[in-house]
Enzyme design. Structure first.
Site, PDB file in Angstrom:
ATOM      1  N   MET A  62       0.743  -1.167  -0.114  1.00 26.27           N
ATOM      2  CA  MET A  62      -0.103   0.043  -0.099  1.00 26.27           C
ATOM      3  C   MET A  62       1.135   1.221  -0.038  1.00 26.27           C
ATOM      4  O   MET A  62       0.257   2.418   0.337  1.00 26.27           O
ATOM      5  CB  MET A  62      -0.868  -0.089   1.315  1.00 26.27           C
ATOM      6  CG  MET A  62      -1.917  -1.151   1.266  1.00 26.27           C
ATOM      7  SD  MET A  62      -3.256  -1.068   2.241  1.00 26.27           S
ATOM      8  CE  MET A  62      -2.538  -0.826   3.761  1.00 26.27           C
TER       9      MET A  62
ATOM     10  N   HIS B 215       9.128  -3.339   3.226  1.00 24.44           N
ATOM     11  CA  HIS B 215       8.922  -3.663   1.834  1.00 24.44           C
ATOM     12  C   HIS B 215       9.968  -3.968   0.862  1.00 24.44           C
ATOM     13  O   HIS B 215       9.882  -4.837   0.032  1.00 24.44           O
ATOM     14  CB  HIS B 215       8.177  -2.297   1.278  1.00 24.44           C
ATOM     15  CG  HIS B 215       6.733  -1.885   1.958  1.00 24.44           C
ATOM     16  ND1 HIS B 215       6.849  -0.539   2.598  1.00 24.44           N
ATOM     17  CD2 HIS B 215       5.615  -2.482   2.055  1.00 24.44           C
ATOM     18  CE1 HIS B 215       5.693  -0.349   3.013  1.00 24.44           C
ATOM     19  NE2 HIS B 215       4.898  -1.687   2.808  1.00 24.44           N
TER      20      HIS B 215
ATOM     21  N   LEU C 163       6.580   3.269   1.274  1.00 26.27           N
ATOM     22  CA  LEU C 163       7.496   2.030   1.210  1.00 26.27           C
ATOM     23  C   LEU C 163       8.512   2.288   2.269  1.00 26.27           C
ATOM     24  O   LEU C 163       9.150   3.386   2.783  1.00 26.27           O
ATOM     25  CB  LEU C 163       8.261   1.827  -0.206  1.00 26.27           C
ATOM     26  CG  LEU C 163       7.280   1.691  -1.191  1.00 26.27           C
ATOM     27  CD1 LEU C 163       8.215   1.537  -2.406  1.00 26.27           C
ATOM     28  CD2 LEU C 163       6.495   0.417  -0.939  1.00 26.27           C
TER      29      LEU C 163
ATOM     30  N   SER D 239       4.500   1.448   8.062  1.00 28.18           N
ATOM     31  CA  SER D 239       3.900   3.048   7.481  1.00 28.18           C
ATOM     32  C   SER D 239       3.364   3.749   8.533  1.00 28.18           C
ATOM     33  O   SER D 239       3.490   4.983   8.468  1.00 28.18           O
ATOM     34  CB  SER D 239       2.958   2.785   6.230  1.00 28.18           C
ATOM     35  OG  SER D 239       3.562   1.759   5.104  1.00 28.18           O
TER      36      SER D 239
END
Ligand code: AMP
Length: 290
Positions: A30, A37, A33, A186
């Site tokens: 999503m 990720h 980053l 995040s």
């Protein structure tokens, strides 16, 4: 790196890749980053010829009172990071591209969701499974990479792949952490300074639980209570859940006699954080998970 924003363009590219017998690795995200990720991206390089990463904040997996609107987004920064980590195709569709008209069919996940985040976030995993079904078709992935930070997602996606006969190998990647142990996320940007200091105790609580198991504790209730007490004493967050379940089947157990997950979710002022550990019955960390 090629940036692709439409479904048609992606399909054209992946058709050509398959015609040329390329193995495709896929990392769904999503965005916003971070190293969690990029570790998945780096892992894909070991398995596949081509790496496709998607950045799509999927409205279907957010509840009405969740943070869809204010989920952190930074396209420009994400593009740089993706490029640095060898992404070949960065798929960044709009919501209209992914869901062009009122949908008629959606995926319903029937097991592994009545606990943990599935219980607190009704419909969340249906949304995850629906978007992944579309993305698996569009990317024509041979390998898909998922982080064990979202261990329930790994458990659900494993069965999505098996039940719907996708020819995809799921690769589950261990949680990437900050130096002090906080799982990278995040949502960490929404922690206040004090909450950031406290958040490390989620991981510490899980380590305490692991130590109890190494010392021979077999009773899930005892361990859950210790973890709750630890988090309540050391953070200002509200516990959403602390649970200990079999993994990956995510069943409640009375006695620890198999691979288990201990998972926590804690709501801070503006961020809900999750963390977990997956361990063998004797407290050791399994070499291969799933
Ligand atoms: P998200 O963008 O939060 O949907 O995450 C996309 C993928 O990255 C999921 O497979 C996550 O499990 C994975 N991921 C997120 N944070 C971490 C982390 N700290 N360590 C490992 N994988 C992660």
């Amino acid at each position: 790196m090629k940036i692709v924003r439409t479904v048609n363009e992606l399909v054209t590219i992946t058709d050509a890749l398959k015609d040329n017998n390329k193995k495709i690795g896929f990392v769904p995200t999503m965005g916003y980053l971070h190293e969690g990720h990029t570790t998945l991206m780096d892992e894909s390089k070991k398995y596949a010829d081509v790496l496709i990463t998607s950045i799509f904040v999927n409205p279907l997996q957010f509840g009405p009172n969740e943070d869809f609107e204010r989920y952190p987004r930074d396209e420009e920064r994400d593009q740089k990071i993706a490029e640095q980590h060898g992404v070949d195709i960065l798929f960044m569709p709009t919501v209209d591209q992914m869901y062009p008209q009122d949908s008629t069919v959606a995926i319903q996940v029937k097991k592994r969701t009545e606990v943990l985040c599935g219980k607190s976030r009704p419909g969340h995993f249906d949304g995850v499974a629906t978007v992944l079904t579309k993305l698996f078709h569009l990317t024509k992935a041979d390998f898909a990479f998922f982080g064990l930070k979202d261990a329930q997602q790994v458990a659900v996606v494993k069965r999505l792949i098996d039940d719907f006969n996708f020819s995809i190998k799921l690769v589950a990647v261990p949680t990437v952490r900050e130096v002090d142990g906080l799982a990278k996320s995040s949502r960490n940007v929404y922690l206040s300074e004090q909450e950031r200091d406290e958040a490390v105790h989620l991981h510490k609580a899980l380590r305490t639980a692991q130590q109890l198991m190494i010392d021979g504790e077999k009773n899930p209730v005892m361990i859950i209570e210790e973890v709750k007490k630890y988090i309540e004493t050391n953070t200002s967050g509200q516990i959403d859940y602390v649970d200990l379940l079999s993994f990956p089947s995510l069943n409640k157990i009375d006695n620890i006699d198999q691979q288990i997950i201990i998972a926590v979710a804690v709501q801070f002022t503006k961020a809900r954080l999750i963390d977990n550990i997956i361990i063998n019955e004797n407290g050791t960390v399994p070499k291969v998970i799933i």
